[in-house]
Design a protein around this motif. Structure first.
Motif, PDB file in Angstrom:
ATOM      1  N   VAL A  41       0.831  -1.199   0.000  1.00 20.90           N
ATOM      2  CA  VAL A  41       0.000   0.000   0.000  1.00 20.90           C
ATOM      3  C   VAL A  41       0.867   1.251   0.000  1.00 20.90           C
ATOM      4  CG1 VAL A  41      -0.241   0.148   2.523  1.00 20.90           C
ATOM      5  CG2 VAL A  41      -2.033   1.088   1.048  1.00 20.90           C
ATOM      6  N   GLU A  42       2.080   1.161   0.605  1.00 21.29           N
ATOM      7  CA  GLU A  42       2.988   2.316   0.630  1.00 21.29           C
ATOM      8  C   GLU A  42       3.476   2.651  -0.784  1.00 21.29           C
ATOM      9  OE1 GLU A  42       3.279  -0.267   2.692  1.00 21.29           O
ATOM     10  OE2 GLU A  42       2.700   0.696   4.603  1.00 21.29           O
ATOM     11  N   SER A  43       3.770   1.610  -1.589  1.00 12.09           N
ATOM     12  CA  SER A  43       4.222   1.868  -2.958  1.00 12.09           C
ATOM     13  C   SER A  43       3.088   2.460  -3.799  1.00 12.09           C
ATOM     14  CB  SER A  43       4.761   0.589  -3.596  1.00 12.09           C
ATOM     15  OG  SER A  43       3.781  -0.428  -3.625  1.00 12.09           O
ATOM     16  N   TRP A  44       1.854   1.952  -3.595  1.00 14.15           N
ATOM     17  CA  TRP A  44       0.694   2.547  -4.267  1.00 14.15           C
ATOM     18  C   TRP A  44       0.554   4.024  -3.880  1.00 14.15           C
ATOM     19  CZ3 TRP A  44      -2.506   0.671  -8.020  1.00 14.15           C
ATOM     20  CH2 TRP A  44      -2.491  -0.694  -8.267  1.00 14.15           C
ATOM     21  N   MET A  67      -6.273   0.719  -6.705  1.00 14.58           N
ATOM     22  CA  MET A  67      -5.648   0.214  -5.472  1.00 14.58           C
ATOM     23  C   MET A  67      -6.482  -0.914  -4.856  1.00 14.58           C
ATOM     24  SD  MET A  67      -4.277   3.728  -3.631  1.00 14.58           S
ATOM     25  CE  MET A  67      -3.503   2.848  -2.275  1.00 14.58           C
ATOM     26  N   PRO A  68      -5.865  -2.054  -4.597  1.00 17.57           N
ATOM     27  CA  PRO A  68      -6.612  -3.161  -3.966  1.00 17.57           C
ATOM     28  C   PRO A  68      -6.942  -2.874  -2.508  1.00 17.57           C
ATOM     29  CG  PRO A  68      -4.301  -3.740  -4.211  1.00 17.57           C
ATOM     30  CD  PRO A  68      -4.473  -2.434  -4.915  1.00 17.57           C
ATOM     31  N   VAL A  69      -6.078  -2.129  -1.862  1.00 15.64           N
ATOM     32  CA  VAL A  69      -6.293  -1.752  -0.460  1.00 15.64           C
ATOM     33  C   VAL A  69      -5.937  -0.281  -0.311  1.00 15.64           C
ATOM     34  CG1 VAL A  69      -5.624  -2.165   1.935  1.00 15.64           C
ATOM     35  CG2 VAL A  69      -5.696  -4.078   0.331  1.00 15.64           C
ATOM     36  N   ARG A  70      -6.782   0.435   0.406  1.00 15.79           N
ATOM     37  CA  ARG A  70      -6.501   1.845   0.680  1.00 15.79           C
ATOM     38  C   ARG A  70      -6.496   2.060   2.182  1.00 15.79           C
ATOM     39  NH1 ARG A  70     -11.285   2.586  -2.716  1.00 15.79           N
ATOM     40  NH2 ARG A  70     -10.676   2.551  -4.915  1.00 15.79           N
ATOM     41  N   TRP A  75      -6.213   8.164   1.187  1.00 10.51           N
ATOM     42  CA  TRP A  75      -7.258   9.182   1.062  1.00 10.51           C
ATOM     43  C   TRP A  75      -6.681  10.587   1.271  1.00 10.51           C
ATOM     44  CZ3 TRP A  75     -12.271   8.628  -0.509  1.00 10.51           C
ATOM     45  CH2 TRP A  75     -12.761   7.328  -0.609  1.00 10.51           C
ATOM     46  N   ASN A  76      -5.800  10.730   2.242  1.00  8.62           N
ATOM     47  CA  ASN A  76      -5.173  12.040   2.480  1.00  8.62           C
ATOM     48  C   ASN A  76      -4.366  12.496   1.266  1.00  8.62           C
ATOM     49  OD1 ASN A  76      -6.248  12.099   5.025  1.00  8.62           O
ATOM     50  ND2 ASN A  76      -4.353  11.560   6.090  1.00  8.62           N
ATOM     51  N   ALA A  77      -3.649  11.567   0.627  1.00  7.04           N
ATOM     52  CA  ALA A  77      -2.874  11.901  -0.571  1.00  7.04           C
ATOM     53  C   ALA A  77      -3.786  12.363  -1.701  1.00  7.04           C
ATOM     54  CB  ALA A  77      -2.058  10.684  -1.014  1.00  7.04           C
ATOM     55  N   MET A  98     -14.723  10.126   2.745  1.00  6.31           N
ATOM     56  CA  MET A  98     -13.662   9.339   3.372  1.00  6.31           C
ATOM     57  C   MET A  98     -14.243   8.420   4.450  1.00  6.31           C
ATOM     58  SD  MET A  98     -10.413  11.956   3.858  1.00  6.31           S
ATOM     59  CE  MET A  98      -9.423  10.695   4.655  1.00  6.31           C
ATOM     60  N   PRO A  99     -13.873   7.147   4.438  1.00  3.32           N
ATOM     61  CA  PRO A  99     -14.411   6.225   5.456  1.00  3.32           C
ATOM     62  C   PRO A  99     -13.893   6.556   6.851  1.00  3.32           C
ATOM     63  CG  PRO A  99     -12.737   5.127   4.118  1.00  3.32           C
ATOM     64  CD  PRO A  99     -12.997   6.449   3.471  1.00  3.32           C
ATOM     65  N   GLU A 100     -12.707   7.121   6.908  1.00  4.29           N
ATOM     66  CA  GLU A 100     -12.133   7.464   8.209  1.00  4.29           C
ATOM     67  C   GLU A 100     -11.200   8.658   8.023  1.00  4.29           C
ATOM     68  OE1 GLU A 100      -9.212   5.474  11.588  1.00  4.29           O
ATOM     69  OE2 GLU A 100     -10.212   4.200  10.109  1.00  4.29           O
ATOM     70  N   ARG A 101     -11.340   9.667   8.900  1.00  3.43           N
ATOM     71  CA  ARG A 101     -10.501  10.856   8.801  1.00  3.43           C
ATOM     72  C   ARG A 101      -9.670  10.989  10.066  1.00  3.43           C
ATOM     73  NH1 ARG A 101     -15.684  13.754   8.106  1.00  3.43           N
ATOM     74  NH2 ARG A 101     -16.333  13.576   5.919  1.00  3.43           N
TER      75      ARG A 101
END
Length: 697
Positions: A41-44, A67-70, A75-77, A98-101
């Motif tokens: 997820v970091e590389s994505w 992205m398979p996982v976010r 979301w911030n990016a 956003m699901p979570e902020r």
């Protein structure tokens, strides 16, 4: 570069992708990402941010969707990326779903609003935040300060649970910007830890508010100084005119950054130390476009037009691409000197830089073409500009008037009144000048009467001066004097000068003496009125009165400005003075050219008018004086140097004399050359034996 294609050992995949993106090699970053066996997820997230960083928001959104996982970072990016690309609505729409902020999510959105100048939206979101950190508070504080809401910022500052150095420094800068130095100093003094930025902010606050001596005391006790600190102190001195102190500080600077050199050049230039400003400029190890611009601006503002032109050419040789301020300065110089060639180069630069639709720059370009006598090119610029403001319309009206195109000037005036663009003082000065230069007395009167009744523009002294000039040129001297005596505002030197000029045209020494006496009271050190009165007496053969005026001028230590004309040949300006006190290097060849041309124009009717010699000497010497009038010398040089087919452009600092006007008309006929002469008042376009002024000037 080849080395960027090789992955750096010891770095994570995400870091490697970010590295390529920072270099602008987003394609390389994508290929590296695609070749990864395992995509975290970091590389994505790094690829997502990289696309935004390289101004490719659509590709960034595609990456986000793939992205398979976010996580929250993803979301911030996305939100901050949209904000940095100016896509406010998309950023907000993503923020809202956003699901979570976390606090970074909220702060990214608030920062984006602040950076886009949407402080009210940022403020509303700020007060909805479930939790805030010191960065959130500081971002909101900065937004309020940037918008000038210092009182609101102070309220927010007082409620901050933790105030770091950044927040305190921002508050100091904000208070200083409103002149509230005491409050700013209280915050500064209360700080336990201060960095160089904080010290410099307080120092700048003092200099910006004219408290230079207090700033210097603070400067002396600073534990650490950087280039910004030195430059702030230097600018404090230059802005209040303390150039000696500025020079002393400048010489003591351990390093002299570009900003400090610019400040020194501007300060020296504005205080008349132009040669010293150039010394600072020449000693600079590196110069940016802004540095060239300020030096050119100094030359332009202080009347060193030739030097400005030479420096602009040096700038081009150095490969420095001029930007907006430089273009404005050079166009102004070209207009002043009537140098068409560099002006057309600037026009080409505007087209290449997509600046040709800028209203202000286009107006200056039109003025340049008009003052070079190229009214057709000015028309093209005016016609093709999609937006026209009052200044641009006024420039066309005034330009047409100065070029003897009164009919076109009046047409533009009426078109402007129908366009919905507001007419102002300058509009009517241009229209009235057009009427004055063409003898349209009735039309001029009608326009003057319509100012207040139809357009609600109150006539000022400049408009009365135009009317006096209009009436005076038409020979209605008594009516002109009556207007002066009945004006609702006191006549100034321009008004009386207009009457004086009319008296010279119509050889009325009695009324000229009245005008000269008034001008002597208003401008005791101006030689112009006395010179005009002397010329009128000379034309009437009243040499005793001429001698008396010259004695009075000597007693009053009033000097006449010598007649001066100039012409540009092969990118060099050649200057000629009346009587050739300082002879041109090719003076003998110029005299021989005049003898040749003089014989030709005598055959078609030229008779030298000795009344314009203005000296009580024998006829032969009068003829020699007429031959040495600067405008004749400049025209002869143009005939010598410019190929057939090219117009000869001559500028003169005074009004063209009647003898030169008659001679140049015939020169244009016998040589089949177009001659464009701009004197102190207007243009004369000579062609085929006639002049655009129709002998009414």
């Amino acid at each position: 570069m080849a080395c960027t294609k090789i992955a750096r050992r010891g770095f994570s995949a995400a870091s490697q992708i970010s590295y390529y993106a920072r270099l602008g090699e987003i394609g390389t970053a994508r290929r590296y990402f695609d070749n990864l066996h395992t995509k975290t997820v970091e590389s994505w997230n790094s690829l997502l941010s990289g696309y935004f960083q390289n101004m490719q928001p659509d590709e960034a959104k595609c990456v986000f969707d793939e992205m398979p996982v976010r996580n929250t970072v993803s979301w911030n990016a996305l939100v901050s990326g949209y904000m940095k690309n100016g896509m406010i609505r998309k950023a907000r729409s993503m923020f809202d779903v956003m699901p979570e902020r976390n606090v970074r999510s909220w702060t990214a959105m608030i920062r984006g609003y602040v950076e886009q100048g949407m402080v009210s939206e940022a403020e509303a979101l700020f007060y909805q935040m479930p939790e805030k950190n010191v960065i959130s508070w500081t971002v909101m504080l900065g937004g309020l300060i940037d918008e000038g809401r210092i009182d609101d910022a102070m309220v927010l500052y007082d409620t901050m649970p933790v105030k770091d150095v950044v927040a305190k420094t921002s508050m100091i800068s904000g208070l200083c910007s409103k002149g509230r130095l005491q409050e700013a100093r209280e915050i500064f003094d209360s700080m336990r830890e201060r960095n160089v930025v904080c010290w410099t902010s307080m120092l700048s606050g003092y200099t910006q508010n004219g408290k230079v001596d207090i700033a210097r005391k603070l400067f002396e006790v600073m534990p650490e100084k950087n280039e910004v600190s030195w430059t702030a102190m230097l600018m404090g001195y230059t802005q209040c005119g303390r150039i000696e102190d500025a020079l002393e500080l400048f010489m003591a600077m351990p390093t002299k950054p570009i900003a400090a050199c610019k400040a020194m050049v501007i300060g020296l230039g504005e205080n008349g130390e132009v040669s010293k400003a150039r010394e600072v400029f020449d000693r600079m190890r590196e110069r940016d476009e802004g540095t060239w611009c300020v030096m050119i601006k100094v030359y332009e503002r202080k009347g060193f037009e030739l030097e400005a032109l030479h420096l602009f050419r040096d700038m081009q040789k150095e490969g420095i691409r001029p930007h907006f301020p430089s273009l404005i300065s050079i166009l102004s110089v070209c207009a002043s000197l009537a140098c068409l060639d560099p002006g057309t180069q600037v026009h080409a630069q505007m087209l290449r830089s997509n600046l040709d639709n800028d209203v202000y720059l286009s107006s200056v370009l039109i003025a340049m073409y008009m003052r070079c006598g190229e009214f057709i090119k000015a028309e093209i610029v005016f016609t093709t500009c999609p937006v026209k403001d009052t200044v641009m319309w006024n420039t066309m009206i005034t330009g047409y008037a100065q070029n003897g195109r009164a009919g076109e000037a009046i047409v533009v005036f009426h078109n402007m009144s129908l366009s919905g663009v507001p007419l102002d003082d300058v509009t009517f000065i241009g229209a009235l000048t057009a009427c004055s230069y063409s003898g349209k007395v009735d039309e001029g009167k009608a326009i003057f009467e319509s100012m207040k009744s139809r357009y609600q523009v109150e006539p000022k002294v400049e408009h009365f001066a135009c009317m006096v000039d209009l009436l005076g040129r038409a020979g209605l001297l008594d009516e002109a004097l009556c207007m002066i005596n009945t004006m609702p505002i006191k006549a100034d030197a321009v008004v009386w000068g207009s009457l004086m000029g009319a008296c010279r045209n119509h050889l009325n020494p009695e009324m000229a003496k009245i005008a000269a006496e008034q001008l002597a009271e208003l401008e005791p050190h101006n030689a112009g009125p006395l010179v005009l009165l002397s010329n009128i007496y000379a034309s009437k053969g009243r040499w005793g009165d001429v001698a008396k005026i010259r004695r009075d001028m000597k007693h009053l230590k009033v000097n006449k400005s010598p007649g001066c004309s100039w012409i540009e040949i092969d990118k060099k300006v050649h200057i000629f003075t009346g009587g050739e006190m300082k002879q041109h290097p090719e003076h003998l060849e110029i005299v021989r050219m005049w003898e040749k041309i003089s014989a030709m124009i005598r055959e078609v009717g030229y008779q030298p008018d000795a009344s314009f010699a203005l000296y009580d000497v024998d006829e032969e010497e009068k003829m020699q004086n007429l031959r040495n009038h600067s405008e004749k010398l400049a025209v002869m040089y143009g005939l010598m140097k410019l190929p057939e087919g090219l117009p000869i452009r001559v500028m003169k600092n005074l009004r063209i004399c009647g003898d030169c006007h008659s001679a140049i008309k015939l020169i244009s006929k016998v040589t089949s050359r177009e001659i464009i002469l701009r004197d102190a008042n207007r243009f004369h376009h000579f062609k085929d034996g006639s002049c655009s002024c129709k002998d009414y000037w």
